[in-house]
Design a protein around this motif. Structure first.
Motif, short mmCIF file in Angstrom:
data_model
loop_
_atom_site.label_atom_id
_atom_site.label_comp_id
_atom_site.label_asym_id
_atom_site.label_seq_id
_atom_site.Cartn_x
_atom_site.Cartn_y
_atom_site.Cartn_z
N GLN A 34 -1.46 -7.25 -1.31
CA GLN A 34 -0.94 -7.26 0.06
C GLN A 34 0.58 -7.46 0.11
O GLN A 34 1.11 -8.02 1.06
N ASP A 35 1.25 -6.97 -0.93
CA ASP A 35 2.71 -7.02 -0.96
C ASP A 35 3.33 -5.72 -0.45
O ASP A 35 4.56 -5.62 -0.34
N LEU A 36 2.48 -4.74 -0.16
CA LEU A 36 2.96 -3.42 0.25
C LEU A 36 2.12 -2.97 1.45
O LEU A 36 0.89 -2.90 1.35
N PRO A 37 2.76 -2.68 2.58
CA PRO A 37 2.01 -2.22 3.76
C PRO A 37 1.34 -0.87 3.50
O PRO A 37 1.78 -0.08 2.66
N LEU A 38 0.29 -0.60 4.23
CA LEU A 38 -0.49 0.61 4.03
C LEU A 38 0.35 1.88 4.13
O LEU A 38 0.26 2.76 3.27
N ASP A 39 1.18 1.99 5.16
CA ASP A 39 1.99 3.20 5.34
C ASP A 39 2.92 3.44 4.15
O ASP A 39 3.03 4.56 3.65
N SER A 40 3.56 2.39 3.70
CA SER A 40 4.47 2.52 2.54
C SER A 40 3.69 2.86 1.29
O SER A 40 4.13 3.69 0.48
N PHE A 41 2.55 2.22 1.13
CA PHE A 41 1.71 2.49 -0.03
C PHE A 41 1.28 3.95 -0.07
O PHE A 41 1.41 4.62 -1.10
N LEU A 42 0.77 4.46 1.04
CA LEU A 42 0.28 5.84 1.07
C LEU A 42 1.38 6.83 0.74
O LEU A 42 1.18 7.77 -0.04
N GLU A 43 2.55 6.63 1.33
CA GLU A 43 3.67 7.55 1.09
C GLU A 43 4.11 7.52 -0.38
O GLU A 43 4.20 8.56 -1.03
N SER A 44 4.35 6.33 -0.90
CA SER A 44 4.85 6.24 -2.28
C SER A 44 3.77 6.60 -3.29
O SER A 44 4.06 7.24 -4.30
N PHE A 45 2.52 6.25 -3.01
CA PHE A 45 1.45 6.56 -3.95
C PHE A 45 1.21 8.07 -4.02
O PHE A 45 1.03 8.62 -5.11
N CYS A 46 1.22 8.73 -2.88
CA CYS A 46 1.05 10.19 -2.88
C CYS A 46 2.17 10.89 -3.65
O CYS A 46 1.92 11.82 -4.42
N GLN A 47 3.39 10.44 -3.47
CA GLN A 47 4.52 11.02 -4.20
C GLN A 47 4.37 10.79 -5.70
O GLN A 47 4.60 11.69 -6.51
N SER A 48 3.98 9.59 -6.06
CA SER A 48 3.81 9.25 -7.47
C SER A 48 2.70 10.07 -8.12
O SER A 48 2.83 10.57 -9.23
#
Length: 68
Positions: A34-48
């Motif tokens: 829970q150190d990363l909000p869902l929106d940020s996670f989805l964006e960065s994870f998809c790019q990665s």
């Protein structure tokens, strides 16, 4: 010449793939902690994951070309 050898290119792609995979794992851990909000996670994870997929595809294609 060694800098531009096929083996060097394979090594470089493998290193990029490994780094991208590690980045994805770190993002998952941050999200689960829970150190990363869902929106940020989805964006960065998809790019990665996209980078990982592209690197893996390039690596496989280069290996295929070198086997011929």
């Amino acid at each position: 010449l060694e800098k531009w050898s096929p083996q060097s290119a394979l090594d470089h792609l493998q290193a990029k793939l490994d780094a991208s995979e590690a980045e994805s794992e770190a993002q998952i851990e941050q999200f689960l902690a829970q150190d990363l909000p869902l929106d940020s996670f989805l964006e960065s994870f998809c790019q990665s994951r996209t980078r990982s997929h592209v690197c893996r595809t390039q690596l496989e294609k280069l290996q295929e070309l070198l086997q011929k």
